[in-house]
Design a protein around this motif. Structure first.
Motif, PDB file in Angstrom:
ATOM      1  N   MET A   1       0.832  -1.186   0.000  1.00  0.00           N
ATOM      2  CA  MET A   1       0.000   0.000   0.000  1.00  0.00           C
ATOM      3  C   MET A   1       0.880   1.254   0.000  1.00  0.00           C
ATOM      4  SD  MET A   1      -3.542  -0.572   0.985  1.00  0.00           S
ATOM      5  CE  MET A   1      -3.874   0.906   1.837  1.00  0.00           C
ATOM      6  N   PRO A   2       0.506   2.254  -0.785  1.00  0.00           N
ATOM      7  CA  PRO A   2       1.298   3.478  -0.796  1.00  0.00           C
ATOM      8  C   PRO A   2       1.084   4.288   0.484  1.00  0.00           C
ATOM      9  CG  PRO A   2      -0.585   3.670  -2.241  1.00  0.00           C
ATOM     10  CD  PRO A   2      -0.555   2.264  -1.758  1.00  0.00           C
ATOM     11  N   ASN A   3       2.143   4.872   0.942  1.00  0.00           N
ATOM     12  CA  ASN A   3       2.091   5.726   2.127  1.00  0.00           C
ATOM     13  C   ASN A   3       2.514   7.130   1.743  1.00  0.00           C
ATOM     14  OD1 ASN A   3       1.323   3.798   4.028  1.00  0.00           O
ATOM     15  ND2 ASN A   3       3.411   2.989   4.098  1.00  0.00           N
ATOM     16  N   PRO A   4       1.983   8.144   2.446  1.00  0.00           N
ATOM     17  CA  PRO A   4       2.384   9.511   2.126  1.00  0.00           C
ATOM     18  C   PRO A   4       3.868   9.730   2.451  1.00  0.00           C
ATOM     19  CG  PRO A   4       0.950   9.473   4.051  1.00  0.00           C
ATOM     20  CD  PRO A   4       0.972   8.101   3.500  1.00  0.00           C
ATOM     21  N   LYS A   5       4.533  10.458   1.569  1.00  0.00           N
ATOM     22  CA  LYS A   5       5.953  10.709   1.770  1.00  0.00           C
ATOM     23  C   LYS A   5       6.170  11.755   2.860  1.00  0.00           C
ATOM     24  CE  LYS A   5      10.051  10.828  -1.027  1.00  0.00           C
ATOM     25  NZ  LYS A   5      10.551  10.836  -2.397  1.00  0.00           N
ATOM     26  N   ARG A   6       5.291  12.745   2.874  1.00  0.00           N
ATOM     27  CA  ARG A   6       5.393  13.803   3.873  1.00  0.00           C
ATOM     28  C   ARG A   6       4.050  13.983   4.580  1.00  0.00           C
ATOM     29  NH1 ARG A   6       9.666  14.560   1.466  1.00  0.00           N
ATOM     30  NH2 ARG A   6      10.938  16.171   0.690  1.00  0.00           N
ATOM     31  N   ARG A   7       4.127  14.564   5.738  1.00  0.00           N
ATOM     32  CA  ARG A   7       2.933  14.793   6.545  1.00  0.00           C
ATOM     33  C   ARG A   7       2.152  15.991   6.006  1.00  0.00           C
ATOM     34  NH1 ARG A   7       2.931  17.460  12.316  1.00  0.00           N
ATOM     35  NH2 ARG A   7       0.780  17.005  12.893  1.00  0.00           N
ATOM     36  N   HIS A   8       0.793  15.885   6.003  1.00  0.00           N
ATOM     37  CA  HIS A   8      -0.017  17.045   5.611  1.00  0.00           C
ATOM     38  C   HIS A   8       0.007  18.071   6.721  1.00  0.00           C
ATOM     39  CE1 HIS A   8      -2.760  15.173   2.319  1.00  0.00           C
ATOM     40  NE2 HIS A   8      -1.491  14.923   2.117  1.00  0.00           N
ATOM     41  N   SER A   9       0.057  19.336   6.345  1.00  0.00           N
ATOM     42  CA  SER A   9       0.096  20.401   7.344  1.00  0.00           C
ATOM     43  C   SER A   9      -1.267  20.558   8.012  1.00  0.00           C
ATOM     44  CB  SER A   9       0.479  21.723   6.674  1.00  0.00           C
ATOM     45  OG  SER A   9      -0.555  22.132   5.807  1.00  0.00           O
ATOM     46  N   GLN A  10      -1.285  21.206   9.162  1.00  0.00           N
ATOM     47  CA  GLN A  10      -2.539  21.459   9.878  1.00  0.00           C
ATOM     48  C   GLN A  10      -3.439  22.380   9.061  1.00  0.00           C
ATOM     49  OE1 GLN A  10      -1.306  23.000  13.659  1.00  0.00           O
ATOM     50  NE2 GLN A  10      -0.807  20.989  14.483  1.00  0.00           N
ATOM     51  N   GLN A  11      -2.836  23.314   8.364  1.00  0.00           N
ATOM     52  CA  GLN A  11      -3.610  24.251   7.549  1.00  0.00           C
ATOM     53  C   GLN A  11      -4.341  23.517   6.425  1.00  0.00           C
ATOM     54  OE1 GLN A  11      -1.235  27.220   5.617  1.00  0.00           O
ATOM     55  NE2 GLN A  11      -2.992  28.476   5.079  1.00  0.00           N
ATOM     56  N   ARG A  12      -3.682  22.561   5.825  1.00  0.00           N
ATOM     57  CA  ARG A  12      -4.296  21.802   4.740  1.00  0.00           C
ATOM     58  C   ARG A  12      -5.491  20.984   5.247  1.00  0.00           C
ATOM     59  NH1 ARG A  12      -1.120  18.680   0.018  1.00  0.00           N
ATOM     60  NH2 ARG A  12      -2.870  17.532  -0.831  1.00  0.00           N
ATOM     61  N   SER A  13      -5.317  20.382   6.421  1.00  0.00           N
ATOM     62  CA  SER A  13      -6.421  19.611   7.018  1.00  0.00           C
ATOM     63  C   SER A  13      -7.581  20.534   7.384  1.00  0.00           C
ATOM     64  CB  SER A  13      -5.930  18.886   8.263  1.00  0.00           C
ATOM     65  OG  SER A  13      -4.876  18.016   7.935  1.00  0.00           O
ATOM     66  N   ALA A  14      -7.271  21.700   7.918  1.00  0.00           N
ATOM     67  CA  ALA A  14      -8.305  22.645   8.330  1.00  0.00           C
ATOM     68  C   ALA A  14      -9.095  23.148   7.125  1.00  0.00           C
ATOM     69  CB  ALA A  14      -7.682  23.819   9.076  1.00  0.00           C
ATOM     70  N   LYS A  15      -8.425  23.349   5.993  1.00  0.00           N
ATOM     71  CA  LYS A  15      -9.107  23.796   4.775  1.00  0.00           C
ATOM     72  C   LYS A  15     -10.141  22.767   4.325  1.00  0.00           C
ATOM     73  CE  LYS A  15      -5.373  26.498   2.739  1.00  0.00           C
ATOM     74  NZ  LYS A  15      -4.389  26.513   1.655  1.00  0.00           N
ATOM     75  N   ARG A  16      -9.785  21.489   4.453  1.00  0.00           N
ATOM     76  CA  ARG A  16     -10.700  20.426   4.056  1.00  0.00           C
ATOM     77  C   ARG A  16     -11.897  20.376   5.018  1.00  0.00           C
ATOM     78  NH1 ARG A  16      -7.388  16.619   4.571  1.00  0.00           N
ATOM     79  NH2 ARG A  16      -8.059  15.862   6.583  1.00  0.00           N
ATOM     80  N   ARG A  17     -11.644  20.585   6.296  1.00  0.00           N
ATOM     81  CA  ARG A  17     -12.703  20.471   7.303  1.00  0.00           C
ATOM     82  C   ARG A  17     -13.662  21.660   7.319  1.00  0.00           C
ATOM     83  NH1 ARG A  17      -8.283  18.736  11.076  1.00  0.00           N
ATOM     84  NH2 ARG A  17      -8.178  16.495  10.762  1.00  0.00           N
ATOM     85  N   THR A  18     -13.357  22.744   6.648  1.00  0.00           N
ATOM     86  CA  THR A  18     -14.246  23.909   6.668  1.00  0.00           C
ATOM     87  C   THR A  18     -15.595  23.597   6.027  1.00  0.00           C
ATOM     88  OG1 THR A  18     -13.374  24.745   4.582  1.00  0.00           O
ATOM     89  CG2 THR A  18     -12.381  25.588   6.602  1.00  0.00           C
ATOM     90  N   HIS A  19     -15.654  22.569   5.209  1.00  0.00           N
ATOM     91  CA  HIS A  19     -16.885  22.258   4.513  1.00  0.00           C
ATOM     92  C   HIS A  19     -17.787  21.319   5.311  1.00  0.00           C
ATOM     93  CE1 HIS A  19     -15.244  24.336   1.106  1.00  0.00           C
ATOM     94  NE2 HIS A  19     -14.159  23.594   1.186  1.00  0.00           N
ATOM     95  N   TYR A  20     -17.324  20.853   6.470  1.00  0.00           N
ATOM     96  CA  TYR A  20     -18.152  19.991   7.313  1.00  0.00           C
ATOM     97  C   TYR A  20     -19.075  20.874   8.135  1.00  0.00           C
ATOM     98  CZ  TYR A  20     -14.724  16.327   6.305  1.00  0.00           C
ATOM     99  OH  TYR A  20     -13.898  15.435   5.685  1.00  0.00           O
ATOM    100  N   ILE A  21     -20.352  20.882   7.805  1.00  0.00           N
ATOM    101  CA  ILE A  21     -21.308  21.746   8.487  1.00  0.00           C
ATOM    102  C   ILE A  21     -22.336  20.875   9.195  1.00  0.00           C
ATOM    103  CG2 ILE A  21     -23.063  23.521   8.172  1.00  0.00           C
ATOM    104  CD1 ILE A  21     -21.571  24.299   5.587  1.00  0.00           C
ATOM    105  N   ALA A  22     -22.620  21.190  10.445  1.00  0.00           N
ATOM    106  CA  ALA A  22     -23.646  20.458  11.189  1.00  0.00           C
ATOM    107  C   ALA A  22     -25.013  20.865  10.653  1.00  0.00           C
ATOM    108  CB  ALA A  22     -23.547  20.778  12.671  1.00  0.00           C
ATOM    109  N   GLU A  23     -25.821  19.864  10.300  1.00  0.00           N
ATOM    110  CA  GLU A  23     -27.143  20.148   9.767  1.00  0.00           C
ATOM    111  C   GLU A  23     -28.140  20.326  10.906  1.00  0.00           C
ATOM    112  OE1 GLU A  23     -28.310  17.140   7.037  1.00  0.00           O
ATOM    113  OE2 GLU A  23     -26.478  17.333   5.839  1.00  0.00           O
ATOM    114  N   SER A  24     -29.077  21.233  10.722  1.00  0.00           N
ATOM    115  CA  SER A  24     -30.085  21.441  11.749  1.00  0.00           C
ATOM    116  C   SER A  24     -31.142  20.344  11.660  1.00  0.00           C
ATOM    117  CB  SER A  24     -30.751  22.810  11.587  1.00  0.00           C
ATOM    118  OG  SER A  24     -31.371  22.881  10.326  1.00  0.00           O
ATOM    119  N   VAL A  25     -31.728  20.024  12.790  1.00  0.00           N
ATOM    120  CA  VAL A  25     -32.725  18.968  12.866  1.00  0.00           C
ATOM    121  C   VAL A  25     -34.054  19.488  12.332  1.00  0.00           C
ATOM    122  CG1 VAL A  25     -33.948  17.449  14.449  1.00  0.00           C
ATOM    123  CG2 VAL A  25     -31.575  18.006  14.866  1.00  0.00           C
TER     124      VAL A  25
END
Length: 64
Positions: A1-25
């Motif tokens: 299995m391929p493994n990442p050569k370098r670690r993703h930065s915190q900023q890169r992870s945070a950019k991806r997570r900005t689109h996770y929105i809690a939906e209202s009930v």
């Protein structure tokens, strides 16, 4: 299995997570009891269990 050569930065992870929105009930009003409840879920009113405006059980189930 391929493994990442370098670690993703915190900023890169945070950019991806900005689109996770809690939906209202979504709430509905029961036609029989007039009580507000979460949609597509059975609810207890006066010790009885209702679903889609119909009586499902005379005795409400005990909560653990």
């Amino acid at each position: 299995m391929p493994n990442p050569k370098r670690r993703h930065s915190q900023q890169r992870s945070a950019k991806r997570r900005t689109h996770y929105i809690a939906e209202s009930v979504t709430l509905s009003k029961d036609t029989t009891t007039g009580e507000t409840h979460v949609r597509h879920r059975a609810h207890v009113s006066e010790g009885k269990l209702y679903y889609k405006g119909k009586l499902v059980a005379e005795k409400a189930p005990l909560k653990a």
